[in-house]
Design a protein around this motif. Sequence first.
Motif, mmCIF file in Angstrom:
data_model
loop_
_atom_site.group_PDB
_atom_site.id
_atom_site.type_symbol
_atom_site.label_atom_id
_atom_site.label_comp_id
_atom_site.label_asym_id
_atom_site.label_seq_id
_atom_site.Cartn_x
_atom_site.Cartn_y
_atom_site.Cartn_z
ATOM 1 N N PRO A 97 0.846 -1.201 0.000
ATOM 2 C CA PRO A 97 0.000 0.000 0.000
ATOM 3 C C PRO A 97 0.881 1.250 0.000
ATOM 4 O O PRO A 97 1.958 1.254 0.604
ATOM 5 C CB PRO A 97 -0.758 -0.109 1.327
ATOM 6 N N GLU A 99 0.602 5.617 0.219
ATOM 7 C CA GLU A 99 -0.293 6.774 0.399
ATOM 8 C C GLU A 99 0.416 8.110 0.263
ATOM 9 O O GLU A 99 0.138 9.054 1.004
ATOM 10 C CB GLU A 99 -0.951 6.697 1.781
ATOM 11 N N LYS A 133 -8.378 5.833 -1.786
ATOM 12 C CA LYS A 133 -7.231 6.729 -1.760
ATOM 13 C C LYS A 133 -5.924 5.999 -1.482
ATOM 14 O O LYS A 133 -4.873 6.586 -1.534
ATOM 15 C CB LYS A 133 -7.451 7.816 -0.698
ATOM 16 N N THR A 134 -6.028 4.721 -1.127
ATOM 17 C CA THR A 134 -4.792 3.977 -0.905
ATOM 18 C C THR A 134 -4.381 3.348 -2.229
ATOM 19 O O THR A 134 -5.069 2.495 -2.756
ATOM 20 C CB THR A 134 -4.977 2.869 0.145
ATOM 21 N N ARG B 172 -12.137 6.073 6.096
ATOM 22 C CA ARG B 172 -11.404 7.155 6.747
ATOM 23 C C ARG B 172 -12.348 7.968 7.637
ATOM 24 O O ARG B 172 -13.537 8.080 7.326
ATOM 25 C CB ARG B 172 -10.775 8.066 5.691
ATOM 26 N N TYR B 291 2.508 10.572 10.741
ATOM 27 C CA TYR B 291 2.340 10.028 9.390
ATOM 28 C C TYR B 291 1.593 11.036 8.514
ATOM 29 O O TYR B 291 1.952 11.270 7.362
ATOM 30 C CB TYR B 291 1.567 8.710 9.497
ATOM 31 N N GLN B 295 2.502 13.007 4.981
ATOM 32 C CA GLN B 295 1.620 13.087 3.806
ATOM 33 C C GLN B 295 1.396 14.529 3.363
ATOM 34 O O GLN B 295 1.163 14.790 2.191
ATOM 35 C CB GLN B 295 0.273 12.427 4.117
#
Lengths: 154, 496
Positions: A97, A99, A133-134, B172, B291, B295
């Motif tokens: 995966p 991101e 979105k992954t 999410r 994390y 991003q």
Amino acid sequence: MNGYEKTGVLSLNDIRVPSENQLRKGVAIIECVQEIPCNPCAAICPVNAISMKDINSIPIVDFDKCTGCGKCVSICPGLAIFVVKTVDNSKALVTLPYEFLPIPKTGDKVKALNRWGEICGDAEVVRVNMLGKTTVVTIRVDKKLAMEVRNIRV
Amino acid sequence: MRITRHPILEFDRGRKILFYFNDKKVEGFEGESIASALHASGVRVLSYSLRYHRPRGFFCGIGKCSSCFMTVDGVPNVRTCITPIRENMRVRRQDGGVGELSDKRFAARKKMVVDDEIVVVGGGPAGMMAALAAAKQGASVTLIDENHRVGGQLIKQTHKFFGSLEEKAGKRGIEIAEELMKQINSVPGIHLILSTTVVGCYNNNTEDGGDRYRLVAVRRFMDGDQLLDVFCKRIVFACGAMENMLAFPGNDLPGVYGAGGVQTLMNVYGVRPGDRVLMVGAGNVGLIVSYQLLQAGVEVDRVVEVLPRITGYHVHAAKLRRCGVPIYTSHSIKEAYGSDRVEGAVVVEVDKNYAPVSGTEENVSCDTICLAVGLTPSVRLLEQMGVKTEFIPEAGGYVAVHDQSMQTSLNGVYVAGDASGIEEASTAMIEGQLAGVSAAASLGYDRGANELISRCRNALRIFRSGPFGEIPRRGKEKIAYLFDKMGKKIWGDSEL
Ligand SMILES: Cc1cc2nc3c(=O)[nH]c(=O)nc-3n(C[C@H](O)[C@H](O)[C@H](O)COP(=O)(O)OP(=O)(O)OC[C@H]3O[C@@H](n4cnc5c(N)ncnc54)[C@H](O)[C@@H]3O)c2cc1C
Ligand code: SF4
Ligand code: SF4
């Protein structure tokens, strides 16, 4: 205390490693080793290859049942599942995966990173799958890196 | 400072808006908060402390601290982190003093009276679920939130949630928030009041001899405030929590943020908090926010954790480690330095008694320090009403003693979510549902209420049965014990 509780990094002793034959077929390697309340991997697997007693149990893959389809890779909220498949005597495909931006393209040469985030070799992107979105990326690396590579730097 | 491309989020920025900061023109986007627009334009110092005039910057981002108090269009002490910008607004830094509020703000508007069956205070995951659950039972509900949108902490959680697939795992937080918002707008029986802070709660209002509760709230309009006088038969408090501070020299420098504040800045408004971050705390919040910083294109120098082990989930730590971010256990922050903003920090190793080991100090070059050192439940309103509270360390501080239907020591007053003990959004949603259904059931509404209630309780039990659920489980056990000890008849519970 387990080593990973201090470092955040698993060693091969913490993971179940499939046999050569199972790896040739391509199987899911689940790097989820704590009892956390989570189960989408087991719920989504089309062939019921992932077993869990209850929502807190550690997921265990039946490597003989697993077809390496990768459905669990994209649903896993912990981004903890990888599919590893050896292709001939020297290469392996690792599906992971991803991101971050930029999203790699098929054919891109990228850096292969290990669980510590260190560069451990080169990789070629062979497939990019965008599900939600992954992004799920498959790379080709040296076979000896199959159980090491867990991230890429584009 | 503005994030233009992001792997998970798209920033749909509204129209450009010009406003004034200390008479200088500043630009922002429609829908963003004053503090976020100022941050994006490089303004770090938002206020000065009263006595020593120390500079203060953005900290919590959810209207719970006082770092961002500014004078806006002549009104002092405006919480600029939850106040949207508008054209030609005049924002000024308050240098000492607290200013004076003119009564005109209130006098210009007639007070509004709200009278409803159930009032839910707080529209985070717990409050949204409480309102939905009660309304689906047939009750009439007013949902009040002080933010200009519902969603609470969920609106900034860009990572996929754990849990069972049926309970939205793999989705999410932002997607869950959106789904719930849609439902809030479509399920009949919910009256949503936003930009409104509940500031007072009164028990046993007997003005008309009824058993109703009375809340006082302030609704913020562009040109002034309005007082709301709210009457109801049942209340659900779902006010969430406040981020904890950590004591170290320099902890009040602009550039020291709560982890939730950083999440709000970067994930809601698309503004980077800085270029290089030191994260303090390796629990789930610290790991997740680190994390998310990566991003957003921000460097994370390292994560320090005072305990000898990482307390968050291994899978979160692993995501960070394979990106090359080191996690230093048995380490803490010693001090932050800088003249009027963070220019760096000193970290130090600690021994098994958590005392700094001298000689192990290390300099960290960073412009941002992010504190992820726990949360404290918001119980002030509950205390004001006279609800019994107790200090339960496992729950994060003082919490309202409550029964298994989430009812407090006062009949008809419920709590849910972080306000009832720090836990997770997943459990907050279940607790909210439990409180909402129970409140509605106590008013006689019953659309399969008993079954829903036992399903919720079962889901909570399962969630808390693993090793990571141990702390909240112990907290909830203590709360249940204290509730039983009170010897109060749990009204409505016998038939549930
Ligand atoms: C940085 C961070 C990361 C997190 N990550 C995760 C995660 O990955 N997974 C997970 O399950 N949980 C996570 N959590 C926890 C989760 O967000 C919370 O447990 C959850 O949001 C609690 O929900 P709540 O409804 O109780 O409170 P909140 O979401 O805090 O909502 C409270 C609401 O009440 C409103 N309010 C408060 N006081 C008043 C008042 N007086 N008048 C009117 N309105 C008021 C606020 O505006 C807010 O909207 C995280 C928390 C943080 C801080
Ligand atoms: S790769 Fe496919 S078959 Fe294998 S465990 Fe995952 S979902 Fe199941
Ligand atoms: S979905 Fe991922 S994090 Fe959840 S149990 Fe399965 S492997 Fe672990």
